[in-house]
Design an enzyme around this catalytic site. Structure first.
Site, short mmCIF file in Angstrom:
data_model
loop_
_atom_site.label_atom_id
_atom_site.label_comp_id
_atom_site.label_asym_id
_atom_site.label_seq_id
_atom_site.Cartn_x
_atom_site.Cartn_y
_atom_site.Cartn_z
N SER A 155 -7.47 -3.47 6.50
CA SER A 155 -6.13 -3.81 7.00
C SER A 155 -5.52 -2.53 7.54
O SER A 155 -6.01 -1.42 7.27
CB SER A 155 -5.28 -4.34 5.84
OG SER A 155 -3.90 -4.34 6.16
N TYR A 168 -1.84 -4.05 -2.71
CA TYR A 168 -2.62 -4.42 -1.53
C TYR A 168 -3.08 -3.17 -0.79
O TYR A 168 -4.24 -3.04 -0.38
CB TYR A 168 -1.76 -5.31 -0.64
CG TYR A 168 -2.44 -5.86 0.60
CD1 TYR A 168 -3.23 -6.99 0.54
CD2 TYR A 168 -2.27 -5.23 1.84
CE1 TYR A 168 -3.84 -7.50 1.67
CE2 TYR A 168 -2.87 -5.74 2.97
CZ TYR A 168 -3.66 -6.87 2.89
OH TYR A 168 -4.26 -7.37 4.03
#
Length: 277
Positions: A155, A168
């Site tokens: 990501s 995350y």
């Protein structure tokens, strides 16, 4: 160009929808057989809507419509024994494995000092250990081939910090470290390992009230799609709020194909310039 993956088999986790589904369909369009894996159910501490068996069946339908062969399995990437069994069966079904897309992932929100231990642990278990489980289950099959490609989905949070998603961000940074080390460990066997780094992608993982609200804390209600888009556009250098799943699938296809035969240990942003903001 067609047939870029002809005669190859790809294992794809998180294949029931979103990026994983797009990878499965795009790879099938280029001639690959698909082993599609997804948990197809809720994950503790995650509030966004979960994938379903019907979602995975739709992926199978789309792959077959694209001319590909596919086997589907409902497995949690946190369960290494089941993952190994599924990969072994897929290897037998298609006479080998050539490509691995470790795409399964979850999202949730919380400031670093406010996260519960359960939310932290679940995020790391799925988004990092689940990737490691996928790689260790499939690596022996690529080694047996003496060639292959792993594409790990990280990501922009694997390249920079973001607000309200410390767990995350930590997991996605961990995926980059895992990728770099695997690239060294597997190079003697002709296996390449790379990461893709999406910005926001137009999937159910972001198109829900939980994620949308995180982008518009000024509102006392969930934002509309347009209100979310206006806020999300500010993240990117290009004037788009998000990219499409096929954009990540196309980047993954390139890294998986022989066109990228000399590319390994690379982090490839597909981020509309967000890491340059």
């Amino acid at each position: 160009m067609t047939g870029r993956l002809k005669g190859k088999t790809a294992v794809i986790t998180g294949a029931a929808r979103g990026i994983g589904r797009a990878q499965a369909v795009r790879f099938a369009e280029e001639g690959a057989d698909i082993i599609a894996i997804d948990v197809c159910g809720p994950i503790e501490s995650v509030q966004v809507p979960s994938s379903t068996p019907e979602d995975l069946a739709e992926t199978a339908r789309l792959v077959e419509q694209a001319g590909g062969r596919i086997v589907t399995e409902i497995v949690d990437v946190r369960n290494p024994d089941e993952l190994h069994d599924v990969v072994d069966r897929g290897d037998t079904e298609f006479d080998g494995i050539d490509i691995v897309c470790a795409t399964a992932g979850i999202t949730s929100r919380g400031a670093a000092i406010e996260l519960s231990e359960a939310a932290w642990r679940t995020m790391l278990d799925v988004n990092l250990t689940g990737v490691w489980n996928t790689c260790t289950a499939t690596a022996p099959h690529l080694i047996k081939r003496g060639a292959g490609s792993m594409v790990l989905t990280s990501s922009i949070a694997g390249l920079r910090g973001l607000v309200g998603v410390a767990h995350y961000t930590a997991a996605k940074h961990g995926v980059v470290g895992l990728m770099r080390n695997l690239a060294h460990d597997l190079v003697p066997h002709g296996v390449r390992v790379n990461c893709v780094h999406p910005t926001n992608v137009d999937t159910p993982l972001i198109q829900n009230d939980v994620v949308r609200s995180g982008f518009r804390p000024d509102l006392d209600r969930p934002p509309t799609r347009d209100e979310f888009a206006a806020a999300a556009t500010k993240m990117n250098l290009l004037t788009v709020p998000w990219v499409q799943p096929v954009d990540i699938a196309n980047a993954s296809l390139f890294l998986a194909s022989d066109e990228a035969r000399y590319i390994t240990a690379v982090s490839l942003p597909v981020d509309a310039g967000s890491t340059q903001r």
